[in-house]
Design a protein around this motif. Structure first.
Motif, PDB file in Angstrom:
ATOM      1  N   PHE A 196       2.533   6.873   1.937  1.00 25.55           N
ATOM      2  CA  PHE A 196       3.310   5.645   1.954  1.00 25.55           C
ATOM      3  C   PHE A 196       2.711   4.746   3.029  1.00 25.55           C
ATOM      4  N   SER A 197       3.020   3.465   2.946  1.00 24.16           N
ATOM      5  CA  SER A 197       2.509   2.537   3.945  1.00 24.16           C
ATOM      6  C   SER A 197       3.513   1.422   4.160  1.00 24.16           C
ATOM      7  N   TYR A 198       3.352   0.695   5.249  1.00 27.51           N
ATOM      8  CA  TYR A 198       4.185  -0.484   5.462  1.00 27.51           C
ATOM      9  C   TYR A 198       3.379  -1.525   6.219  1.00 27.51           C
ATOM     10  N   CYS A 199       3.835  -2.767   6.108  1.00 28.44           N
ATOM     11  CA  CYS A 199       3.178  -3.887   6.774  1.00 28.44           C
ATOM     12  C   CYS A 199       4.277  -4.808   7.288  1.00 28.44           C
ATOM     13  N   LEU A 200       4.347  -4.972   8.605  1.00 32.58           N
ATOM     14  CA  LEU A 200       5.401  -5.758   9.238  1.00 32.58           C
ATOM     15  C   LEU A 200       4.976  -7.211   9.393  1.00 32.58           C
ATOM     16  N   ALA A 201       5.678  -8.116   8.715  1.00 31.88           N
ATOM     17  CA  ALA A 201       5.450  -9.548   8.919  1.00 31.88           C
ATOM     18  C   ALA A 201       5.926  -9.926  10.320  1.00 31.88           C
ATOM     19  N   PRO A 202       5.337 -10.927  10.940  1.00 29.91           N
ATOM     20  CA  PRO A 202       5.800 -11.340  12.270  1.00 29.91           C
ATOM     21  C   PRO A 202       7.300 -11.640  12.274  1.00 29.91           C
ATOM     22  N   HIS A 203       7.957 -11.227  13.351  1.00 34.40           N
ATOM     23  CA  HIS A 203       9.418 -11.304  13.399  1.00 34.40           C
ATOM     24  C   HIS A 203       9.951 -12.729  13.446  1.00 34.40           C
ATOM     25  N   ASP A 204       9.105 -13.696  13.787  1.00 34.59           N
ATOM     26  CA  ASP A 204       9.584 -15.073  13.955  1.00 34.59           C
ATOM     27  C   ASP A 204       9.220 -15.981  12.784  1.00 34.59           C
ATOM     28  N   THR A 205       8.803 -15.411  11.644  1.00 38.25           N
ATOM     29  CA  THR A 205       8.395 -16.232  10.505  1.00 38.25           C
ATOM     30  C   THR A 205       9.458 -16.322   9.420  1.00 38.25           C
ATOM     31  N   GLY A 206      10.445 -15.410   9.432  1.00 43.56           N
ATOM     32  CA  GLY A 206      11.441 -15.383   8.368  1.00 43.56           C
ATOM     33  C   GLY A 206      10.919 -14.802   7.068  1.00 43.56           C
ATOM     34  N   LYS A 207       9.711 -14.235   7.081  1.00 47.35           N
ATOM     35  CA  LYS A 207       9.111 -13.670   5.867  1.00 47.35           C
ATOM     36  C   LYS A 207       9.419 -12.177   5.756  1.00 47.35           C
ATOM     37  N   ASN A 208       9.432 -11.678   4.508  1.00 48.94           N
ATOM     38  CA  ASN A 208       9.678 -10.266   4.258  1.00 48.94           C
ATOM     39  C   ASN A 208       8.475  -9.408   4.632  1.00 48.94           C
ATOM     40  N   SER A 209       8.767  -8.198   5.085  1.00 53.84           N
ATOM     41  CA  SER A 209       7.766  -7.153   5.245  1.00 53.84           C
ATOM     42  C   SER A 209       7.768  -6.306   3.982  1.00 53.84           C
ATOM     43  N   ARG A 210       6.867  -5.330   3.897  1.00 55.71           N
ATOM     44  CA  ARG A 210       6.769  -4.499   2.699  1.00 55.71           C
ATOM     45  C   ARG A 210       6.592  -3.025   3.065  1.00 55.71           C
ATOM     46  N   LEU A 211       7.298  -2.171   2.301  1.00 53.14           N
ATOM     47  CA  LEU A 211       7.107  -0.723   2.331  1.00 53.14           C
ATOM     48  C   LEU A 211       6.520  -0.333   0.980  1.00 53.14           C
ATOM     49  N   PHE A 212       5.380   0.345   0.993  1.00 51.40           N
ATOM     50  CA  PHE A 212       4.698   0.738  -0.237  1.00 51.40           C
ATOM     51  C   PHE A 212       4.807   2.255  -0.401  1.00 51.40           C
ATOM     52  N   LEU A 213       5.243   2.694  -1.583  1.00 51.87           N
ATOM     53  CA  LEU A 213       5.490   4.106  -1.829  1.00 51.87           C
ATOM     54  C   LEU A 213       4.538   4.631  -2.904  1.00 51.87           C
ATOM     55  N   GLY A 214       4.006   5.846  -2.684  1.00 45.64           N
ATOM     56  CA  GLY A 214       3.168   6.478  -3.686  1.00 45.64           C
ATOM     57  C   GLY A 214       1.868   5.727  -3.912  1.00 45.64           C
ATOM     58  N   ALA A 215       1.519   5.527  -5.200  1.00 47.14           N
ATOM     59  CA  ALA A 215       0.241   4.918  -5.559  1.00 47.14           C
ATOM     60  C   ALA A 215       0.107   3.482  -5.074  1.00 47.14           C
ATOM     61  N   SER A 216       1.224   2.827  -4.743  1.00 46.92           N
ATOM     62  CA  SER A 216       1.162   1.451  -4.237  1.00 46.92           C
ATOM     63  C   SER A 216       0.659   1.383  -2.800  1.00 46.92           C
ATOM     64  N   ALA A 217       0.653   2.523  -2.120  1.00 48.30           N
ATOM     65  CA  ALA A 217       0.233   2.565  -0.714  1.00 48.30           C
ATOM     66  C   ALA A 217      -1.282   2.679  -0.633  1.00 48.30           C
ATOM     67  N   LYS A 218      -1.938   1.564  -0.359  1.00 49.80           N
ATOM     68  CA  LYS A 218      -3.396   1.569  -0.222  1.00 49.80           C
ATOM     69  C   LYS A 218      -3.814   0.381   0.622  1.00 49.80           C
ATOM     70  N   LEU A 219      -4.890   0.563   1.354  1.00 54.21           N
ATOM     71  CA  LEU A 219      -5.425  -0.495   2.205  1.00 54.21           C
ATOM     72  C   LEU A 219      -6.519  -1.247   1.460  1.00 54.21           C
ATOM     73  N   ALA A 220      -6.658  -2.512   1.783  1.00 50.71           N
ATOM     74  CA  ALA A 220      -7.638  -3.350   1.083  1.00 50.71           C
ATOM     75  C   ALA A 220      -9.067  -2.925   1.380  1.00 50.71           C
ATOM     76  N   GLY A 221      -9.320  -2.504   2.634  1.00 48.90           N
ATOM     77  CA  GLY A 221     -10.696  -2.193   3.009  1.00 48.90           C
ATOM     78  C   GLY A 221     -10.920  -0.796   3.526  1.00 48.90           C
ATOM     79  N   GLY A 222      -9.981   0.101   3.339  1.00 48.11           N
ATOM     80  CA  GLY A 222     -10.127   1.469   3.827  1.00 48.11           C
ATOM     81  C   GLY A 222      -9.552   1.670   5.212  1.00 48.11           C
TER      82      GLY A 222
END
Length: 397
Positions: A196-222
């Protein structure tokens, strides 16, 4: 805690919900752990709460009832408050009503799910638990299963804690926790995730962060990678994802971690600032102050920080580089460690773990959520390692 357990036993003995639901046929029971059937993946959006905790929305039951919870990387279970709850905290959404769900099923005593709980109790053949939350305080609840729908995952049956008593004063709105720890009752274990993976958006932007589960969890460049520190069931670290920190670079200074003081716990829900063993923190603080150049200013009243600077004087603040085992280097820009507290003041959001005054933590370091903003972190349980790379977290999907 004794009074909370008594409260639970009385509730289960008096309420028809526990006994009648145990006899109810649950055709969805076979779906447990199959939210990601056929090797699929799922994406769970979550947001920063006003108190700067990470919160996800989801539903429980049939028909679905809305709930919200802290995403807790090291949490051991999934739980939410239930309508039988007394001595409980205020939440924003209506409390979950088990009687209104046709798929709610209390777990009988003696089952594998019940046995997997660290502190199981029994009342009228209903399995119950008591536990400590990541924010402190105890909860007591019925161990149950019901249909969960979270993010893009297909609805399926999960075991959870249906909390009926608590000594928590407030959680600022959410109704519970979603634990991702390495325990049998966490979301990770129940969904049979190997990554699994997650990516935290900056806390002061009001934007959503994401939690990726299973096959969706992958990095763009390794990304860079570092192994988890090996743990054993009895060392108190087995539910965490510890990694080993070798050094920190701040400006011209490189601070080497002392032997036996290298373990880092990565945190999401509970700890927003990073905490270093005190000897390292004292060197780190001097290095940052020398690099920034501006004279420190008084800490604003009520701010939980030790070192602050006038905002106009930190233009020369350096990137920090945390180097972990296997050479994995995490770069932390000034925006991720100089926290804006208002009144043209920023404060250093890296502190000494000695401030917690907890002897058992004195030799540990914690990587807080502020320092993880705009970093995509992937937890690979098959390879026993953490990978990470910089990312624009608010744009990931």
């Amino acid at each position: 805690m004794g009074r909370l357990i008594v409260t639970l036993l009385v509730l289960c003995a008096a309420a028809t919900t526990c006994a009648s639901a145990l006899r109810r046929h649950d055709p969805r029971r076979a779906m447990r752990g199959r939210l990601l059937a056929d090797g699929g993946g799922a994406v769970v959006p979550f947001h920063w709460s006003p108190e700067l905790y990470n919160v996800a929305n989801f539903t429980i039951g049939t028909p679905p009832q809305a709930a919200s919870a802290f995403i807790d990387l090291t949490g051991e279970l999934v739980w939410t408050q239930c309508s039988q709850c007394i001595h409980c905290f205020k939440q924003d959404l209506p409390v979950f009503v088990p009687n209104a769900s046709s798929t709610f099923k209390p777990e009988p005593c003696g089952t594998d799910v019940c046995k997997s709980i660290p502190t199981p109790k029994c009342a009228s053949d209903v399995c119950a638990y008591d536990g400590v939350t990541g924010l402190g305080g105890h909860t007591v609840g019925i161990v149950a299963t019901d249909t969960f729908a979270i993010g893009t995952a297909a609805p399926a049956s999960l075991g959870f804690g249906c909390v009926v008593a608590s000594d928590i004063d407030t959680m600022g709105g959410p109704s519970g926790f979603i634990g991702l720890g390495r325990t049998p009752w966490s979301l990770v274990a129940q969904m049979k995730l190997t990554r699994f993976s997650y990516c935290l958006a900056p806390h002061d932007t009001g934007k959503n962060s994401r939690l990726f589960l299973g096959a969706s969890a992958k990095l763009a460049g390794g990304g860079a990678w570092t192994p988890f520190v090996k743990t054993s069931p009895n060392d108190g670290m087995s539910q965490y994802y510890p990694i080993e920190l070798e050094e920190i670079k701040a400006g011209d200074a490189t601070i080497t971690m002392p032997r036996g003081r290298t373990t880092v716990l990565v945190q999401t829900a509970v700890v927003r600032v990073s905490l270093l063993v005190d000897s390292v923190y004292q060197e780190f603080k001097k290095a940052v102050m020398a690099s920034v150049g501006a004279a420190p200013t008084a800490t604003p009243v009520g701010a939980p920080f030790e070192v602050c600077f006038p905002k106009a004087g930190v233009s020369g603040a350096p990137d920090l580089v945390f180097t972990f085992q296997a050479g994995a280097a995490l770069t932390v820009p000034p925006a991720n460690y100089l926290f804006d507290v208002g009144n043209d003041t920023v404060c250093l959001s890296v502190m000494s773990i000695a401030l917690l005054n907890i002897t058992a933590l004195d030799g540990l370091n914690i990587l807080g959520s502020f320092q993880q903003e705009n970093v995509h972190l992937l937890f690979d349980l098959d390879k026993d390692m953490l990978s990470f790379e910089p990312a624009d977290c608010s744009s990931l999907s």
